[in-house]
Design a protein around this motif. Sequence first.
Motif, PDB file in Angstrom:
ATOM      1  N   SER A   1      -1.241  43.557  38.111  1.00  0.00           N
ATOM      2  CA  SER A   1      -2.341  43.728  37.295  1.00  0.00           C
ATOM      3  C   SER A   1      -3.275  44.812  37.835  1.00  0.00           C
ATOM      4  O   SER A   1      -3.971  45.727  36.940  1.00  0.00           O
TER       5      SER A   1
ATOM      6  N   GLN B   1      -1.969  40.949  28.810  1.00  0.00           N
ATOM      7  CA  GLN B   1      -0.826  39.741  28.860  1.00  0.00           C
ATOM      8  C   GLN B   1      -1.382  38.714  27.692  1.00  0.00           C
ATOM      9  O   GLN B   1      -0.782  37.971  26.977  1.00  0.00           O
TER      10      GLN B   1
ATOM     11  N   ASP C   1       1.136  44.596  30.333  1.00  0.00           N
ATOM     12  CA  ASP C   1       0.871  43.624  31.520  1.00  0.00           C
ATOM     13  C   ASP C   1       1.495  42.229  31.047  1.00  0.00           C
ATOM     14  O   ASP C   1       1.019  41.382  30.379  1.00  0.00           O
ATOM     15  N   GLU C   2       2.681  41.835  31.530  1.00  0.00           N
ATOM     16  CA  GLU C   2       3.571  40.681  31.408  1.00  0.00           C
ATOM     17  C   GLU C   2       3.404  40.505  29.935  1.00  0.00           C
ATOM     18  O   GLU C   2       2.943  39.135  29.536  1.00  0.00           O
TER      19      GLU C   2
END
Lengths: 276, 353
Positions: free
Chosen positions: B42, B81, B157-158
Amino acid sequence: MKNKTDRVKSFMQYLTLFIGAAIMFLPFFWMINSSFKTEKELLSFQSFLPKQLLIDNFRQAWEMGDFPRYFGNSVFVTVVCVALTMFVTILAAYGFSKLKFPGRDLIFTVLVSMMMIPYEMLMLTNYETIRHMHLFGKIWSLIVPFTSSIFYTYILRNFFLSVPDSLYQSARIDGASDWQYLWEIMVPMAKPSLVTIALLDAITCWNSFMWTMLMSSGNRNIRTLPFGLTAFTSEAGVHYNLWMAGATIVVIPMIVLFLFCRKSIITGVSRGGLKG
Amino acid sequence: MEVRIEDLVKRFDDVVAVNKVNATFESGKLIALLGPSGCGKSTMLNMLSGIMPVTEGKIYFDDRDVTMLSPDKREVGLVFQNYALYPHMSVLENICFPLKIKRVPKAERIEKAKEYARMVHIDDYLDRLPKELSGGQQQRVAIARALVKRPKLLLLDEPLSNLDAKLRVEMREEIRRIQRESGVTTVFVTHDQEEATSISDYIMLMKLGVKQQFAKTRNLYNDPANLFVADFIGNPTINQLHGIYEKGNFRPDAYENAIPIGRYQIEDGSRVVFASRPESVIVEKKNGKTVMEVEETYVSGKDTLCVLKAGDGRLRAYVDNDSAPQEKDLVSVSFRDRGVFVFNEESGERYYE
Ligand SMILES: Nc1ncnc2c1ncn2[C@@H]1O[C@H](COP(=O)(O)OP(=O)(O)OP(=O)(O)O)[C@@H](O)[C@H]1O
Ligand SMILES: [Mg+2]
């Protein structure tokens, strides 16, 4: 199925609420009721309700006292005060919640602790300040001391703190500046809290009495409604029906405002925007 | 757009979150940033987007040095995320927002937003608020919002970590499709090696802020740079036997036989880790070659997974169901050339033949 004790319980609850509401409502009703009566009717206690809806009291009060001017002053002071307070509150709340600068939380704690100081004490210093600004007796003297509020800043800051930082980062990546982020994202999100704050502030400004009395002692032209009403009661002589009509004129705008914003206030209060 | 990072470092007080990373992300490719939790993925992404200042090093977009550029000027799209949709705006308004900031005329931005909403299959929900959408739908809105301003670089991000297993597989194919259609250079963060391998052109594997390997996705499996990479990529995980290398043979600890593995550039007597992919282990009827005992067998589909005992260590091997041995059988074991690696036991560094 509701059983009997449940029904008794809910009856008791409604009864309590009803009594509370009646106690709150009665003085208003009395005031409005009396404002429609003639003086004779009012003093004779013969009938509870007026025989006719007499508009004449309002006309007389409106003309006898300087009500048109008071009304104009009140509207002007309230609108400008609320607008400035909102602006300052939004910027301050944003600064104290989302901007990073040394001593931020300390300064805020000091500000919050200053809420403990009674208002009457501040009146003296405010009076001196206004005099030195040469605003004494001018209408701006009713506005300048009330353009910011720690309490409202505190409420709004709490809301801003609950907004996740990823929204800020997201907005920055979407091309927004800090300023745009505040006005395009934060402020619209805080709308229920803001409406509540604006309304509370409007009521406070509209009803402001002590300070207005102090400031308008030098100039009767800057009187606003609440003080104007008091002045009217002494200047117009003992005419209860006219007093009641005057009082009705003073409260009606706030009642109308409240009815318009009722929904936002309830959401604002119920989601905890006013706790603390 | 090509992205190049040079000696990128990010320090938080005493933690080094990203440590001297160099890489070039080829234009139009999908790069997966892979690694265990806390390895700095991240942080890396946030530095690329500009929301986190770098401690040292440089970031170039094509030939432009953007290290100091603020996020609003970088022309990147970022999907968080947690999606970070604006809760008070409808789906359409959310997607429109970047264009509104750019002062695109209203009619035009609505048209554009609708186009991207169609692309991510969210066009039936334009009037809804984010809280009225499922996780997968919110994610698609976030992707549309990131793409609508035609970013030069898309960062994710994820984005799939909040979804259930089925939707995850669907959505990663969707992301792949959207990325292909738009041709935007994309960096995709994940800690799931299967997700990374199924979606990406390249993988950068990280550990404790240090780049372990950056290579074409296939090469990461077939040609790992060190033991960490070999261990992280592949399911089931790679077999690892600890022991001593001696003249072309490997002697596992507490095992009587030596395994011939060929010549490596290793000093005799060094301690090494001998690693082999389960599909590279050949299991035959006992025939005098390296003999091991079958400890357990599991049938999975058309293959049987055999667990073999080699001293203290265990080897897992895939065998065809028809020729699968029984438990307690003795079998002979040999290895294919592919999928077999030798590493330094201490440093994890790979030895080559
Ligand atoms: N704002 C911060 N302040 C201090 N340390 C931080 C900060 N952000 C991240 N770190 C540290 O930097 C390291 C890398 O964090 P990062 O969030 O990049 O990991 P990650 O690879 O994204 O992990 P995950 O898969 O759990 O999201 C961690 O050790 C973390 O504790
Ligand atoms: Mg992370």
